[in-house]
Design an enzyme around this catalytic site. Structure first.
Site, PDB file in Angstrom:
ATOM      1  N   GLY A  27       2.497   1.934  10.822  1.00  0.00           N
ATOM      2  CA  GLY A  27       3.428   3.046  10.671  1.00  0.00           C
ATOM      3  C   GLY A  27       4.126   3.453  11.956  1.00  0.00           C
ATOM      4  CE  LYS A  79      -0.051   3.321   4.698  1.00  0.00           C
ATOM      5  NZ  LYS A  79      -0.022   3.474   6.136  1.00  0.00           N
ATOM      6  CG  HIS A 134      -5.699   1.689   5.287  1.00  0.00           C
ATOM      7  ND1 HIS A 134      -5.261   2.629   6.191  1.00  0.00           N
ATOM      8  CD2 HIS A 134      -4.673   0.829   5.120  1.00  0.00           C
ATOM      9  CE1 HIS A 134      -4.011   2.344   6.550  1.00  0.00           C
ATOM     10  NE2 HIS A 134      -3.635   1.251   5.908  1.00  0.00           N
ATOM     11  CB  SER A 137       5.385  -2.120  11.907  1.00  0.00           C
ATOM     12  OG  SER A 137       4.912  -0.811  12.182  1.00  0.00           O
ATOM     13  CG  ASN A 155      -1.721   1.217   1.420  1.00  0.00           C
ATOM     14  OD1 ASN A 155      -1.816   2.033   0.499  1.00  0.00           O
ATOM     15  ND2 ASN A 155      -2.328   1.368   2.591  1.00  0.00           N
ATOM     16  CD  GLU A 192      -2.919   5.377   6.841  1.00  0.00           C
ATOM     17  OE1 GLU A 192      -2.916   5.414   5.597  1.00  0.00           O
ATOM     18  OE2 GLU A 192      -1.971   4.906   7.510  1.00  0.00           O
ATOM     19  CD  GLU A 252      -3.492  -2.844   7.453  1.00  0.00           C
ATOM     20  OE1 GLU A 252      -2.343  -3.033   7.039  1.00  0.00           O
ATOM     21  OE2 GLU A 252      -4.147  -1.826   7.186  1.00  0.00           O
TER      22      GLU A 252
END
Ligand code: PEP
Length: 254
Positions: free
Chosen positions: A176, A14, A98, A216, A12, A100, A170
């Protein structure tokens, strides 16, 4: 690694990479990964690079994914992209829900399930993301959150669509941040999701659905994570932006 389900590792990207940078990365990935047959390899560049990347991977074992799509097919939805527009660039996968997008765009499970149904209607394979926040884990609510997200985000999908649906676990606190869930935490959550899928659909469906881990993932932890019985691949953010680390994650997963 002897699993019935083929591993799937997706990068991904992003909101990173211009078209030129995307093509550079693809060039290196094609060289690094040309011999890999054991893993489904997917890259998800930004929308603006899909056209060029699509052409660049035509003769390769790398498949194309998008990072989001609209639940609508066409119309007055400024800034949105429809499934059929993605299909023009031979996109096969689409990341949905996701964390985010859940966080910054307030996407709900209900919206994500509409997108997942629209993806299937266009023969795109959705990668549906779920995962708890740190406060939820610390409050012992991980399973309750996963139950709500999995049921809500997959609502309305049929048994036949499920084997073509990927679930990505996730944990938000691991995205991240450099913090990875322990292999035991990952396996526990994946096994929970698989049991949930069995209760929502049936055992046969649950055995077929691939569940990726994301948060990660790096070359150094990929092997151990992928060796867990219910971990069927990875959704990779930061480490997918460099050919060496993404390729090493894939090679170490085999
Ligand atoms: C992600 O955003 O899906 C992700 C897993 O990111 P990272 O690998 O950087 O934690």
């Amino acid at each position: 690694m002897n699993k019935d389900r083929k591993l799937i590792v997706a990068g991904n990207w992003k909101m990173n990479k211009t078209v030129a940078e995307s093509l550079d990365l693809v060039r290196s990935l094609k060289i690094e990964l040309s011999n890999v047959k054991e893993v489904d390899i997917v890259i998800c560049p930004p929308f603006t690079a899909l056209s060029e990347v699509s052409k660049a991977i035509l003769d390769s074992n790398i498949r194309l994914g998008a990072q989001d799509m609209s639940e609508h097919n066409v119309g007055a939805y400024t800034g949105d992209i429809a499934a059929l527009m993605l299909k023009e660039f031979s996109v096969r996968y689409v990341i949905l829900g996701h964390s985010e997008r859940r966080q910054y765009h307030k996407e709900s499970d209900e919206l994500i399930s509409k997108k997942a149904r629209a993806a299937h209607a266009a023969s795109l394979k959705p990668i549906v993301c779920v995962g708890e926040m740190l406060v939820e884990r610390e409050a012992g609510e991980t399973e309750r959150v996963l139950d709500r997200q999995v049921r809500g985000s997959l609502a309305g999908l049929s048994k036949e669509q499920m084997p073509e649906t990927i679930v990505a676990y996730e944990p938000v606190w691991a995205i991240g941040t450099g913090k990875t869930a322990t292999t035991a935490q990952a396996q526990e959550a994946h096994a929970f999701i698989r049991r949930l899928l069995a209760s929502m659909f049936d055992e046969t469906v649950a055995r077929k659905v691939r569940i990726q881990y994301g948060g990660s993932v790096k070359p150094s932890n990929a092997r151990e994570l992928m060796s867990q019985p219910d971990v069927d691949g990875a959704l990779v953010g930061g480490a997918s932006l460099e050919a060496r680390s993404f390729a090493d994650i894939i090679k170490n997963s085999i």
